[in-house]
Design a protein around this motif. Structure first.
Motif, PDB file in Angstrom:
ATOM      1  N   ARG A 140       0.833  -1.216   0.000  1.00 33.02           N
ATOM      2  CA  ARG A 140       0.000   0.000   0.000  1.00 33.02           C
ATOM      3  C   ARG A 140       0.863   1.261   0.000  1.00 33.02           C
ATOM      4  O   ARG A 140       0.570   2.229  -0.709  1.00 33.02           O
ATOM      5  N   ALA A 141       1.950   1.246   0.782  1.00 33.88           N
ATOM      6  CA  ALA A 141       2.846   2.407   0.815  1.00 33.88           C
ATOM      7  C   ALA A 141       3.524   2.621  -0.534  1.00 33.88           C
ATOM      8  O   ALA A 141       3.708   3.763  -0.984  1.00 33.88           O
ATOM      9  N   LEU A 142       3.876   1.532  -1.208  1.00 28.91           N
ATOM     10  CA  LEU A 142       4.546   1.635  -2.511  1.00 28.91           C
ATOM     11  C   LEU A 142       3.584   2.090  -3.604  1.00 28.91           C
ATOM     12  O   LEU A 142       4.001   2.696  -4.593  1.00 28.91           O
ATOM     13  N   LEU A 143       2.310   1.830  -3.423  1.00 28.53           N
ATOM     14  CA  LEU A 143       1.313   2.229  -4.423  1.00 28.53           C
ATOM     15  C   LEU A 143       0.967   3.709  -4.341  1.00 28.53           C
ATOM     16  O   LEU A 143       0.412   4.271  -5.282  1.00 28.53           O
ATOM     17  N   GLY A 144       1.268   4.350  -3.209  1.00 31.96           N
ATOM     18  CA  GLY A 144       0.997   5.783  -3.078  1.00 31.96           C
ATOM     19  C   GLY A 144      -0.487   6.082  -3.099  1.00 31.96           C
ATOM     20  O   GLY A 144      -1.273   5.464  -2.382  1.00 31.96           O
ATOM     21  N   ASN A 145      -0.895   7.001  -3.970  1.00 29.82           N
ATOM     22  CA  ASN A 145      -2.284   7.464  -3.991  1.00 29.82           C
ATOM     23  C   ASN A 145      -3.157   6.737  -5.006  1.00 29.82           C
ATOM     24  O   ASN A 145      -4.282   7.161  -5.284  1.00 29.82           O
ATOM     25  N   ARG A 146      -2.654   5.666  -5.580  1.00 30.00           N
ATOM     26  CA  ARG A 146      -3.460   4.944  -6.561  1.00 30.00           C
ATOM     27  C   ARG A 146      -4.656   4.265  -5.886  1.00 30.00           C
ATOM     28  O   ARG A 146      -4.602   3.913  -4.704  1.00 30.00           O
ATOM     29  N   PRO A 147      -5.765   4.049  -6.627  1.00 28.64           N
ATOM     30  CA  PRO A 147      -6.973   3.467  -6.044  1.00 28.64           C
ATOM     31  C   PRO A 147      -6.728   2.114  -5.366  1.00 28.64           C
ATOM     32  O   PRO A 147      -7.427   1.762  -4.412  1.00 28.64           O
ATOM     33  N   TRP A 148      -5.744   1.355  -5.869  1.00 28.43           N
ATOM     34  CA  TRP A 148      -5.443   0.054  -5.263  1.00 28.43           C
ATOM     35  C   TRP A 148      -5.169   0.204  -3.763  1.00 28.43           C
ATOM     36  O   TRP A 148      -5.549  -0.663  -2.969  1.00 28.43           O
ATOM     37  N   ARG A 182      -9.427 -16.888  -0.723  1.00 23.97           N
ATOM     38  CA  ARG A 182      -9.785 -15.861  -1.708  1.00 23.97           C
ATOM     39  C   ARG A 182      -8.814 -14.688  -1.668  1.00 23.97           C
ATOM     40  O   ARG A 182      -8.488 -14.098  -2.707  1.00 23.97           O
ATOM     41  N   LEU A 183      -8.327 -14.359  -0.488  1.00 25.97           N
ATOM     42  CA  LEU A 183      -7.406 -13.232  -0.377  1.00 25.97           C
ATOM     43  C   LEU A 183      -6.104 -13.511  -1.119  1.00 25.97           C
ATOM     44  O   LEU A 183      -5.570 -12.626  -1.788  1.00 25.97           O
ATOM     45  N   SER A 184      -5.608 -14.729  -1.019  1.00 24.73           N
ATOM     46  CA  SER A 184      -4.375 -15.047  -1.743  1.00 24.73           C
ATOM     47  C   SER A 184      -4.595 -14.938  -3.252  1.00 24.73           C
ATOM     48  O   SER A 184      -3.727 -14.462  -3.987  1.00 24.73           O
ATOM     49  N   ASP A 185      -5.781 -15.372  -3.717  1.00 29.05           N
ATOM     50  CA  ASP A 185      -6.109 -15.229  -5.149  1.00 29.05           C
ATOM     51  C   ASP A 185      -6.162 -13.764  -5.552  1.00 29.05           C
ATOM     52  O   ASP A 185      -5.651 -13.362  -6.605  1.00 29.05           O
ATOM     53  N   LEU A 186      -6.784 -12.956  -4.699  1.00 27.81           N
ATOM     54  CA  LEU A 186      -6.894 -11.526  -4.992  1.00 27.81           C
ATOM     55  C   LEU A 186      -5.523 -10.868  -5.065  1.00 27.81           C
ATOM     56  O   LEU A 186      -5.250 -10.077  -5.989  1.00 27.81           O
ATOM     57  N   LEU A 187      -4.660 -11.181  -4.133  1.00 29.13           N
ATOM     58  CA  LEU A 187      -3.329 -10.569  -4.121  1.00 29.13           C
ATOM     59  C   LEU A 187      -2.533 -10.968  -5.363  1.00 29.13           C
ATOM     60  O   LEU A 187      -1.771 -10.161  -5.914  1.00 29.13           O
ATOM     61  N   PHE A 188      -2.718 -12.198  -5.824  1.00 34.10           N
ATOM     62  CA  PHE A 188      -2.049 -12.630  -7.057  1.00 34.10           C
ATOM     63  C   PHE A 188      -2.527 -11.796  -8.241  1.00 34.10           C
ATOM     64  O   PHE A 188      -1.718 -11.262  -9.017  1.00 34.10           O
ATOM     65  N   VAL A 189      -3.845 -11.693  -8.399  1.00 33.23           N
ATOM     66  CA  VAL A 189      -4.404 -10.948  -9.536  1.00 33.23           C
ATOM     67  C   VAL A 189      -4.029  -9.468  -9.445  1.00 33.23           C
ATOM     68  O   VAL A 189      -3.682  -8.830 -10.446  1.00 33.23           O
ATOM     69  N   MET A 190      -4.082  -8.902  -8.239  1.00 36.21           N
ATOM     70  CA  MET A 190      -3.754  -7.495  -8.064  1.00 36.21           C
ATOM     71  C   MET A 190      -2.282  -7.229  -8.405  1.00 36.21           C
ATOM     72  O   MET A 190      -1.955  -6.220  -9.040  1.00 36.21           O
ATOM     73  N   ALA A 191      -1.401  -8.139  -8.017  1.00 35.33           N
ATOM     74  CA  ALA A 191       0.018  -7.974  -8.342  1.00 35.33           C
ATOM     75  C   ALA A 191       0.224  -7.947  -9.851  1.00 35.33           C
ATOM     76  O   ALA A 191       1.000  -7.143 -10.378  1.00 35.33           O
ATOM     77  N   ARG A 192      -0.494  -8.823 -10.556  1.00 37.60           N
ATOM     78  CA  ARG A 192      -0.352  -8.849 -12.020  1.00 37.60           C
ATOM     79  C   ARG A 192      -0.899  -7.565 -12.647  1.00 37.60           C
ATOM     80  O   ARG A 192      -0.328  -7.048 -13.608  1.00 37.60           O
TER      81      ARG A 192
END
Length: 323
Positions: free
Chosen positions: A45-53, A154-164
């Motif tokens: 989250r810190a690395l993403l800054g102000n992006r909606p993610w 489900r969270l692990s799946d979400l984190l995978f998709v979000m990383a991609r």
């Protein structure tokens, strides 16, 4: 209240439901691993800054506090119901479906590390997977909220998709910057820069035209021949408006001065008759100059209103100010 309480000095800790257990207890291992994953999500989250993610990750972090409360409760839930619900699982599934609609599928195994935020998300994903394994072991020995296990899956799946998706955004941004660099820049900043240079060039050209006492029209186009700025001095011929613009266009399109084009457009030369092409926009007499930056033509400058010699002098004065 002090951070250190001395209650854990003998390798024990208290569960949320008040029982004392050793710190290597599988329940402690489970919620401790979730805590690690929460910290890794915080890094992402810190690395993403102000992006909606980032905002969505923060909501997940808050939910993980509830997951840990459930895992730290032995027996029945303290307040009659577990904090992690089917609704929370459905929210993760909805977000996964949303991201999958924009994710470009990858037909190969992923090697984390293409960008910092993506790497942090992958780190969090592996920690959630480990937490899931801990919970599976815990379930063999004690009763747990089944929704907790589903949520972690489900969270692990979400984190995978979000990383991609984050890596995909980074790649698109990188390619866009490179293309803009090759094309001479097409961002708003680049346009502002061209406009400011165009204003300086027009001011210099106008000063030269005033010095020689000839009212003129000065036009500047970008790399695609589109008008960036044009100025008509008081008293300049109306015909000079289109002529100046076409001179700038010609210099850009041919990547040479209109004076050079004039010589090559003579009978028997390689550009003979070119003035009849491109809807008559090609002007083959002096006063149009290509604007070159780092060896690349990024636009053109055209001047009209006086003799060919006067137009060339004024155009050269404007071009000198561009540099």
């Amino acid at each position: 209240m002090k951070v250190y309480t001395r209650t854990g000095d003998k390798g024990e800790t208290s569960l949320f439901s008040r029982q004392r257990v050793t710190k290597d207890n599988i329940r402690v291992e489970a919620y401790g691993t979730v805590d690690e994953a929460n910290a890794a999500i915080g890094l992402a989250r810190a690395l993403l800054g102000n992006r909606p993610w980032a905002e969505r990750l923060q909501a997940i972090q808050r939910q993980l506090v509830g997951v840990n409360a459930d895992l730290a409760t032995a027996g029945e839930p303290m307040r009659g119901a577990w904090l992690t619900t089917d609704r929370d699982v459905a929210a993760l599934e909805g977000l996964i479906d949303e991201l999958e609609r924009v994710r470009i599928p990858q037909p190969h195994f992923v090697t984390p590390g293409d960008c910092p935020a993506g790497a942090a998300l992958d780190l969090a994903r592996t920690m959630v997977r480990r937490a899931e394994r801990c919970v599976v072991r815990l379930r063999k020995a004690e009763a747990i909220a089944e929704t907790t296990l589903v949520y972690l899956n489900r969270l692990s799946d979400l984190l995978f998709v979000m990383a991609r998706c984050v890596e995909q955004e980074e790649l698109i941004a990188l390619i866009t910057r490179r293309v803009q660099s090759i094309l001479g820049g097409d961002s708003m900043t680049a346009r502002d820069s061209i406009l400011e240079k165009a204003k300086r060039a027009i001011d210099a050209a106008e000063s030269k035209a005033a010095e020689i006492g000839v009212p003129m029209v000065i036009a500047i186009v970008d790399q695609g021949g589109n008008l960036v700025a044009q100025h008509r001095m008081d008293g300049a011929l109306l015909a000079s408006i289109s002529i100046a613009l076409d001179k700038a266009y010609t210099a850009t399109a041919l990547k040479m001065t209109t004076e050079q084009a004039a010589a090559l457009a003579q009978p028997g030369q390689m550009l003979y008759g070119i003035n009849t092409t491109d809807g008559g926009r090609m002007v083959v007499f002096g006063g149009g100059l290509p604007i070159v930056a780092d060896g690349v033509v990024v636009g053109g400058l055209g001047v009209s209103g006086g003799s060919v010699e006067d137009d060339i002098r004024v155009a050269n004065a404007g071009l000198a100010a561009w540099r």
